[in-house]
Design an enzyme around this catalytic site. Structure first.
Site, PDB file in Angstrom:
ATOM      1  N   GLU A  77       0.863  -1.393   0.102  1.00  0.00           N
ATOM      2  CA  GLU A  77      -0.046  -0.057  -0.436  1.00  0.00           C
ATOM      3  C   GLU A  77       0.975   0.946  -0.018  1.00  0.00           C
ATOM      4  O   GLU A  77       0.800   2.196  -0.460  1.00  0.00           O
ATOM      5  CB  GLU A  77      -0.778   0.010   0.936  1.00  0.00           C
ATOM      6  CG  GLU A  77      -2.107  -0.846   1.326  1.00  0.00           C
ATOM      7  CD  GLU A  77      -2.507  -0.959   2.376  1.00  0.00           C
ATOM      8  OE1 GLU A  77      -4.039  -1.361   2.708  1.00  0.00           O
ATOM      9  OE2 GLU A  77      -1.859  -1.428   3.341  1.00  0.00           O
ATOM     10  N   ASP A 133       4.066   1.351  -1.488  1.00  0.00           N
ATOM     11  CA  ASP A 133       4.883   1.715  -2.498  1.00  0.00           C
ATOM     12  C   ASP A 133       3.863   2.763  -3.475  1.00  0.00           C
ATOM     13  O   ASP A 133       4.386   2.425  -4.139  1.00  0.00           O
ATOM     14  CB  ASP A 133       5.284   0.348  -3.045  1.00  0.00           C
ATOM     15  CG  ASP A 133       6.232   0.200  -2.736  1.00  0.00           C
ATOM     16  OD1 ASP A 133       6.566   0.353  -1.557  1.00  0.00           O
ATOM     17  OD2 ASP A 133       6.581  -1.374  -2.528  1.00  0.00           O
ATOM     18  N   GLU A 170      19.755   7.746  29.546  1.00  0.00           N
ATOM     19  CA  GLU A 170      19.417   7.241  27.598  1.00  0.00           C
ATOM     20  C   GLU A 170      20.299   5.997  27.400  1.00  0.00           C
ATOM     21  O   GLU A 170      21.592   5.908  28.563  1.00  0.00           O
ATOM     22  CB  GLU A 170      19.491   8.004  26.820  1.00  0.00           C
ATOM     23  CG  GLU A 170      18.561   9.821  26.839  1.00  0.00           C
ATOM     24  CD  GLU A 170      19.566   9.855  26.181  1.00  0.00           C
ATOM     25  OE1 GLU A 170      20.118  10.218  25.057  1.00  0.00           O
ATOM     26  OE2 GLU A 170      19.920  11.301  26.331  1.00  0.00           O
ATOM     27  N   LYS A 202      23.612   3.969  25.471  1.00  0.00           N
ATOM     28  CA  LYS A 202      24.471   4.383  24.529  1.00  0.00           C
ATOM     29  C   LYS A 202      25.351   4.200  23.243  1.00  0.00           C
ATOM     30  O   LYS A 202      25.069   2.983  23.395  1.00  0.00           O
ATOM     31  CB  LYS A 202      26.202   4.393  25.440  1.00  0.00           C
ATOM     32  CG  LYS A 202      27.177   5.327  25.078  1.00  0.00           C
ATOM     33  CD  LYS A 202      28.194   5.348  25.465  1.00  0.00           C
ATOM     34  CE  LYS A 202      29.622   6.580  24.819  1.00  0.00           C
ATOM     35  NZ  LYS A 202      29.845   5.662  23.447  1.00  0.00           N
ATOM     36  N   ASP A 239      25.709   2.610  20.181  1.00  0.00           N
ATOM     37  CA  ASP A 239      27.131   2.068  19.460  1.00  0.00           C
ATOM     38  C   ASP A 239      26.883   2.323  17.785  1.00  0.00           C
ATOM     39  O   ASP A 239      26.427   0.852  16.709  1.00  0.00           O
ATOM     40  CB  ASP A 239      27.542   0.397  19.560  1.00  0.00           C
ATOM     41  CG  ASP A 239      28.920  -0.188  19.761  1.00  0.00           C
ATOM     42  OD1 ASP A 239      29.666   1.338  19.141  1.00  0.00           O
ATOM     43  OD2 ASP A 239      29.428  -0.794  19.574  1.00  0.00           O
ATOM     44  N   TYR A 289      19.441  12.404  20.232  1.00  0.00           N
ATOM     45  CA  TYR A 289      19.743  11.939  21.651  1.00  0.00           C
ATOM     46  C   TYR A 289      20.819  13.687  22.220  1.00  0.00           C
ATOM     47  O   TYR A 289      20.315  13.723  23.261  1.00  0.00           O
ATOM     48  CB  TYR A 289      21.166  11.268  22.456  1.00  0.00           C
ATOM     49  CG  TYR A 289      22.561  11.627  21.301  1.00  0.00           C
ATOM     50  CD1 TYR A 289      23.051  12.461  21.916  1.00  0.00           C
ATOM     51  CD2 TYR A 289      22.538  10.408  21.071  1.00  0.00           C
ATOM     52  CE1 TYR A 289      24.215  12.260  21.291  1.00  0.00           C
ATOM     53  CE2 TYR A 289      24.008  10.751  19.939  1.00  0.00           C
ATOM     54  CZ  TYR A 289      24.550  11.640  20.330  1.00  0.00           C
ATOM     55  OH  TYR A 289      26.113  11.415  19.256  1.00  0.00           O
ATOM     56  N   LYS A 336      29.714   2.427  30.906  1.00  0.00           N
ATOM     57  CA  LYS A 336      29.917   1.705  29.674  1.00  0.00           C
ATOM     58  C   LYS A 336      29.675   0.122  30.403  1.00  0.00           C
ATOM     59  O   LYS A 336      29.930   0.012  31.608  1.00  0.00           O
ATOM     60  CB  LYS A 336      31.342   1.643  29.249  1.00  0.00           C
ATOM     61  CG  LYS A 336      31.827   3.075  28.795  1.00  0.00           C
ATOM     62  CD  LYS A 336      31.825   2.504  27.418  1.00  0.00           C
ATOM     63  CE  LYS A 336      32.164   1.661  26.269  1.00  0.00           C
ATOM     64  NZ  LYS A 336      33.373   3.054  25.914  1.00  0.00           N
ATOM     65  N   CYS A 391      68.224  -9.420  16.322  1.00  0.00           N
ATOM     66  CA  CYS A 391      66.436  -9.307  15.646  1.00  0.00           C
ATOM     67  C   CYS A 391      65.808 -10.174  14.832  1.00  0.00           C
ATOM     68  O   CYS A 391      66.947 -11.336  13.913  1.00  0.00           O
ATOM     69  CB  CYS A 391      67.301  -8.038  14.558  1.00  0.00           C
ATOM     70  SG  CYS A 391      65.644  -7.456  12.795  1.00  0.00           S
ATOM     71  N   CYS A 440      67.121  -8.858  10.689  1.00  0.00           N
ATOM     72  CA  CYS A 440      68.119  -8.748   9.654  1.00  0.00           C
ATOM     73  C   CYS A 440      69.548  -8.977  10.873  1.00  0.00           C
ATOM     74  O   CYS A 440      70.484  -9.195  10.628  1.00  0.00           O
ATOM     75  CB  CYS A 440      68.437  -7.508  10.797  1.00  0.00           C
ATOM     76  SG  CYS A 440      68.710  -6.655  11.461  1.00  0.00           S
ATOM     77  N   CYS A 500      66.067  -2.881  17.904  1.00  0.00           N
ATOM     78  CA  CYS A 500      66.802  -3.583  17.048  1.00  0.00           C
ATOM     79  C   CYS A 500      68.196  -2.947  17.050  1.00  0.00           C
ATOM     80  O   CYS A 500      68.072  -1.782  16.269  1.00  0.00           O
ATOM     81  CB  CYS A 500      66.870  -3.958  15.643  1.00  0.00           C
ATOM     82  SG  CYS A 500      67.666  -4.586  14.304  1.00  0.00           S
ATOM     83  N   CYS A 540      68.963  -2.716   8.638  1.00  0.00           N
ATOM     84  CA  CYS A 540      67.215  -3.403   8.649  1.00  0.00           C
ATOM     85  C   CYS A 540      66.654  -3.322   7.783  1.00  0.00           C
ATOM     86  O   CYS A 540      65.879  -2.308   7.922  1.00  0.00           O
ATOM     87  CB  CYS A 540      66.980  -3.559  10.535  1.00  0.00           C
ATOM     88  SG  CYS A 540      65.398  -4.248  10.319  1.00  0.00           S
TER      89      CYS A 540
HETATM   90  S1  IVH Z   1      25.877  12.682  24.281  1.00  0.00           S
HETATM   91  C1  IVH Z   1      27.476  16.372  24.790  1.00  0.00           C
HETATM   92  N1  IVH Z   1      23.953  10.232  24.316  1.00  0.00           N
HETATM   93  O1  IVH Z   1      29.292   8.803  22.214  1.00  0.00           O
HETATM   94  C2  IVH Z   1      27.599  14.975  24.858  1.00  0.00           C
HETATM   95  N2  IVH Z   1      25.898  10.506  23.216  1.00  0.00           N
HETATM   96  O2  IVH Z   1      31.252   9.544  23.392  1.00  0.00           O
HETATM   97  C3  IVH Z   1      27.380  14.594  23.493  1.00  0.00           C
HETATM   98  N3  IVH Z   1      26.542   8.106  22.316  1.00  0.00           N
HETATM   99  O3  IVH Z   1      30.232  10.724  20.024  1.00  0.00           O
HETATM  100  C4  IVH Z   1      27.249  13.223  23.696  1.00  0.00           C
HETATM  101  N4  IVH Z   1      24.958   7.027  22.297  1.00  0.00           N
HETATM  102  O4  IVH Z   1      28.397   9.538  19.566  1.00  0.00           O
HETATM  103  C5  IVH Z   1      25.472  11.174  23.875  1.00  0.00           C
HETATM  104  N5  IVH Z   1      23.035   8.589  24.076  1.00  0.00           N
HETATM  105  C6  IVH Z   1      23.892   9.219  23.809  1.00  0.00           C
HETATM  106  C7  IVH Z   1      24.458   8.971  22.860  1.00  0.00           C
HETATM  107  C8  IVH Z   1      25.595   9.191  22.661  1.00  0.00           C
HETATM  108  C9  IVH Z   1      25.998   7.360  22.045  1.00  0.00           C
HETATM  109  C10 IVH Z   1      27.938   8.911  21.008  1.00  0.00           C
HETATM  110  C11 IVH Z   1      28.124   9.585  20.904  1.00  0.00           C
HETATM  111  C12 IVH Z   1      28.799  10.774  21.274  1.00  0.00           C
HETATM  112  C13 IVH Z   1      30.391   8.928  22.121  1.00  0.00           C
HETATM  113  C14 IVH Z   1      30.805  10.483  23.072  1.00  0.00           C
END
Ligand code: IVH
Length: 673
Positions: A33, A35, A112, A114, A116, A224, A313, A407, A410, A425, A431
């Site tokens: 739909e 499309d 929030e 983080k 990747d 973000y 992290k 080394c 050589c 070396c 070398c």
């Molecule tokens: S805030 C001034 N929020 O992490 C602060 N960064 O290590 C700006 N990233 O380059 C970053 N999730 O690409 C923020 N919820 C999140 C994020 C986030 C991933 C990344 C972002 C930044 C890197 C910093």
């Protein structure tokens, strides 16, 4: 209904469905739909080209392939985050925030995931997507607007109302895991290379010069935060800001939460940790941001990271594998590095087969032996390392590791200074391993910039004794090259052209290219600036060298050693005779560089540079330094106790940078010469 009305109605309807599908994750239509609507709009626009408009959903893939990405300077720098791994580090962060704000009681934070993926910045002017850029070095990124326009989760125009006239939206581009799997099976079917992980696939897809390729990759955006916002009031807290971004049409993390106090932060971390595997995309931790935006502003930034936020992290993934062998590599300065050869193992999103062991002491300290079962992880999620060995699984009679005494390349004697951890070396340029590395360094982008002279080629040139020193490169002819393995005529003539072009260089590049130990790009620049020409540098004694900023006794000694070696002077003479030239005197940035012609104002006390030094560096890079801030000012460089100039800069919306960013900006100028 007249065509123009139908076109408008279709555009609204299609964007609404995009939003429902990509942002709200709540589609109403089947693909067929959707499309049908899309094709109806395409047909009408083809019939009535006068109705075409760049913000039509059919125009997401409108642009032609680019020869290269243009540079885009971010209106406000894109910073990074400090990391915490242990709960105590989070507690210390929360304590610091309390101290800085002189606050009592629990503080509110916005938490929030983080993501990747890779960071991008989107600029909207009067609600229309103007451009989008990658993070780059934080100050200048690559203009990937045409590619970002193909992401249906990125609004081409903002929804709702109340948005600032100028708005920079910051967020992450990523691939959902399911989309990544599909993309890889498509690659497999086409017989093309598979991507190692969603992050790499997203990065590779976003950096395509042809937006039509990006359009076939199911990239997503998630917002973000914001950079610059001009011309409208913003809410008082970060969590409300995220709600506002959602109202304007951006996807934001559904798992975002406002939490209170340290217990709230750690509770969130645990909760997201539990959900991690079932989220549709990869995350590598969570981010905590002080919720109160005014308080965020008060805390500001230190170096390249905000004081008001921290990334918590997840621990790096650890896996077991077998250590097959320890080989020893020889670097440019002769340093011997033991490298672990591992049974291939998938960890932290990539297959790992090698890990550096740094030096002999490190191998001894961890008592790593060939045949061991080892625990491997990717340090900082990038460089693979051996964390420890499983002693109980060690095969009987596994011998202790020791560095070779000669080394491996050589056979020259290996020496180790009492105060150094590194064994070297002693063969110098005799070398072949050091010679190869020296040639690669000489040709590298920031040195003589000879494109096409990669490690495979250098390997062949040195092994077949065609090239011994950098000067030999300038004697290469088509014939010698054409006889090499896998060398097409075209690449041979391209290489010769690149070598020819490299003859026009600059003094800092030339000094850096020589590969003097402990003389990096910055020192090479300082030396060029101080001595003005090469002969003065070659003739300088230790006392002269110590006059150069940042040159201490060790560096001075390395330079003296290099310059008193007849062989080195001979190579330099040969290079000059071959036509390698540079302008003497001031190190000038050509027009068109990031800071050429830009106006800087210095204020406050910079952490390491004096005012005069900063001024000289800016001027040497082609910039101007002015005493007062006006609309014509491009950058205000602010240090400690910056006063009214900083305030004025903020009022006028002039970009404020710190010393480190200034240095980054000036380095950039030097490297793009
Ligand atoms: S805030 C001034 N929020 O992490 C602060 N960064 O290590 C700006 N990233 O380059 C970053 N999730 O690409 C923020 N919820 C999140 C994020 C986030 C991933 C990344 C972002 C930044 C890197 C910093």
């Amino acid at each position: 209904m007249p065509a123009h009305e139908r076109v408008l109605a279709l555009r609204v309807e299609i964007e609404e469905h995009n939003h429902r599908y990509y942002v709200l994750d709540a589609p109403l239509l089947s693909d067929a739909e959707y499309d049908r609507l899309f094709r109806e709009l395409q047909a009408l626009e083809a019939e009535h080209p006068e109705l075409l408009s760049p913000d039509s959903p059919t125009q997401r893939v409108g642009a032609a392939p680019l020869p290269e990405f243009a540079a885009l300077v971010h209106a406000t720098p894109m910073l990074s985050l400090n990391n915490a791994f242990a709960d105590e580090e989070v507690a210390a962060f929360d304590r610091r925030v309390h101290e800085w704000l002189a606050a009592n009681g629990d503080l509110d934070y916005s938490a929030e995931p983080k993501f990747d993926g890779l960071a991008v910045s989107l600029t909207y002017q009067d609600g229309i997507l103007l451009h989008g850029a990658t993070r780059g070095d934080g100050t200048t990124g690559e203009d990937v607007t045409a590619n970002l326009r193909t992401l249906r989760s990125i609004p081409l125009h903002l929804q709702g109302s109340g948005w600032p006239a100028l708005l920079e939206v910051r967020g992450e581009v990523l691939l959902w895991r399911s989309d990544f799997e599909r993309l890889n099976s498509r690659q497999r079917e086409k017989g093309e290379k598979e991507f190692v992980n969603p992050r790499n696939a997203a990065a590779g897809s976003l950096r395509q010069l042809d937006p039509r390729i990006t359009a076939t990759r199911p990239l997503r955006f998630v917002a973000y935060g914001i950079g610059l916002a001009e011309g409208a009031g913003l809410p008082a807290t970060h969590s409300e800001l995220l709600d506002r971004l959602a109202d304007w049409g951006f996807p934001v993390a559904a798992t975002r939460r406002r939490v209170s106090g340290l217990a709230g932060l750690l509770g969130y971390y645990a909760e997201i940790g539990r959900q991690r595997a079932s989220l549709p995309y990869d995350i590598d931790g969570v981010v905590y941001k002080l919720d109160d935006l005014a308080a965020q502003e008060r805390l500001g930034f230190v170096s390249r990271a905000p004081r008001f936020a921290i990334a918590h992290k997840f621990p790096a993934e650890e896996v077991l594998t077998e250590l097959l062998d320890i080989s020893v590599q020889v670097g440019r300065t002769g340093a011997l590095t033991p490298v672990a050869r591992l049974a291939p193992v998938f960890v932290g999103g990539v297959t790992v087969t090698n890990a550096t062991l740094h030096n002999e002491d490190e191998v001894r300290r961890k008592d790593i032996r060939i045949g061991d079962t080892v625990v491997v992880r990717r340090a900082g999620d990038v460089i693979p390392e051996i964390v420890r060995v499983q002693r109980d699984k060690r095969p009987a009679g596994a011998p202790e590791f020791s560095m070779p005494t000669s080394c491996p390349v050589c056979a020259s004697k290996v020496v180790r200074n009492a105060e150094e951890a590194v064994a070297r070396c002693s063969g110098g340029l005799y070398c072949p391993a050091q010679r190869k590395q020296a040639l690669l360094h000489f040709a590298s982008r920031r040195a003589m910039d000879i494109e096409g002279l990669g490690d495979k080629l250098v390997e062949q040139l040195v092994d077949s004794a065609i090239v011994r020193t950098p000067a030999d490169l300038y004697r290469l002819g088509l014939l010698a090259l054409a006889n090499l393995e896998r060398m097409a005529d075209k690449s041979a003539s391209n290489l010769l052209a690149a070598i020819e072009q490299s003859k026009q260089t600059t003094l800092p590049r030339f000094i850096y290219a020589l590969g003097i130990r402990n003389v990096g790009e910055a020192t090479a620049r300082d030396l060029a600036r101080h001595f003005g020409n090469l002969d003065r540098l070659l003739a300088a004694d230790e006392a002269d060298l110590l006059q150069v900023p940042d040159v201490g006794p060790i560096v001075a000694q390395c330079i003296r050693q290099f310059c008193s070696e007849p062989h080195n002077l001979e190579v330099i003479e040969q290079l000059r005779a071959a036509g390698v030239v540079w302008p003497d005197g001031e190190v000038l940035a050509p027009a068109g560089c990031a800071s050429a012609g830009k106006v800087f104002v210095l204020t406050g006390t910079l952490p390491t540079l004096t005012r005069d030094a900063a001024r000289q560096m800016i001027e040497a890079a082609g910039g101007k330094v002015s005493n007062s801030v006006s609309k014509k000012t491009d950058f205000v460089v602010a240090g400690g106790e910056a006063g009214s100039k900083l305030e004025k800069a903020r009022t006028l919306g002039v970009t404020v940078i710190d010393e480190e960013q200034l240095l980054a900006l000036l380095n950039l100028v030097q490297t793009t010469q």
